[in-house]
Scaffold this motif. Sequence first.
Motif, PDB file in Angstrom:
ATOM      1  N   LEU A  72      53.397 -10.222 -12.747  1.00 29.54           N
ATOM      2  CA  LEU A  72      53.438  -8.929 -13.435  1.00 29.54           C
ATOM      3  C   LEU A  72      53.265  -9.096 -14.941  1.00 29.54           C
ATOM      4  O   LEU A  72      52.614  -8.268 -15.593  1.00 29.54           O
ATOM      5  N   ASP A  73      53.835 -10.154 -15.490  1.00 27.64           N
ATOM      6  CA  ASP A  73      53.669 -10.429 -16.919  1.00 27.64           C
ATOM      7  C   ASP A  73      52.203 -10.672 -17.247  1.00 27.64           C
ATOM      8  O   ASP A  73      51.692 -10.175 -18.271  1.00 27.64           O
ATOM      9  N   LYS A  74      51.528 -11.424 -16.388  1.00 30.28           N
ATOM     10  CA  LYS A  74      50.099 -11.703 -16.601  1.00 30.28           C
ATOM     11  C   LYS A  74      49.285 -10.426 -16.475  1.00 30.28           C
ATOM     12  O   LYS A  74      48.351 -10.187 -17.268  1.00 30.28           O
ATOM     13  N   LEU A  75      49.636  -9.583 -15.515  1.00 31.29           N
ATOM     14  CA  LEU A  75      48.939  -8.312 -15.346  1.00 31.29           C
ATOM     15  C   LEU A  75      49.020  -7.480 -16.631  1.00 31.29           C
ATOM     16  O   LEU A  75      48.009  -6.970 -17.121  1.00 31.29           O
ATOM     17  N   MET A  76      50.223  -7.356 -17.189  1.00 28.84           N
ATOM     18  CA  MET A  76      50.389  -6.531 -18.381  1.00 28.84           C
ATOM     19  C   MET A  76      49.723  -7.161 -19.603  1.00 28.84           C
ATOM     20  O   MET A  76      49.218  -6.446 -20.481  1.00 28.84           O
TER      21      MET A  76
END
Length: 248
Positions: A72-76
């Motif tokens: 999720l961190d990479k997505l954002m």
Amino acid sequence: MESAIFEIFDGLPRQGPGSNECTEKAFNMLSSLPAGTKILDIGCGVGMQTIHLAKICKDCYITATDIYQPFLDKLMENAAKEGLDDRISTVCASMDDLPFEAGEFDVIWAEGSIFILGFEKGISYWKQFLKSGGYMAVTENTWFTNEPSEEVVEFWQEIYPGIMNIPDTEKVITAAGYDVIDNFKLPVSAWYEFYDNLEKRVDEISDNYKGNTEAEMILEFNRKEIKLFRERPDEYGYAFYIFQKNKL
């Protein structure tokens, strides 16, 4: 073992077979979406499809979920680079225990993830979060032949015995209270691209897990999976299913 699994897939641009072209083709099968459409992307990984959905639906707001926060961190991080972070939010949650309200979303999206729950269980549980007449679009493991080879049958009995052909999958969809809109097979090229990246990743990290029997089994299983598909690409794969919750 879990550490090895996450390390493998954390290094991939996409956590399962797919493509932006397939995402867009499926999205274009949805009609009459309301202004400010709310999309729930379940099991999003690093969110390649999430970001593409935000690009092609400029009046959509997407909530993306995954159980692994680094995804999720990479997505954002990627969403911010594309200037889309104002229309994408993330929730770290298991797909079988989602913290949302009934009827909260217009569309539920799931590429390469529903097999974790099982198809029937997934579409039945997630249905509560869709508005009446809301859409679901998912990719699911599917037989493309009525006579798969013995080696392929053994493989699928081990990892996902619930695999069905397209007509039987659509019967499950109808029985769960949806109207089938359409389906299409993902092209073999989507698998080859994914497996090329997966194979490189497995080779990169193998030395990190020497002597770790469980992790080595996972890595070897991935190699077996890749080899089998390259030998039998016409027998099985993903189909994209697009369907609509029965209107009340």
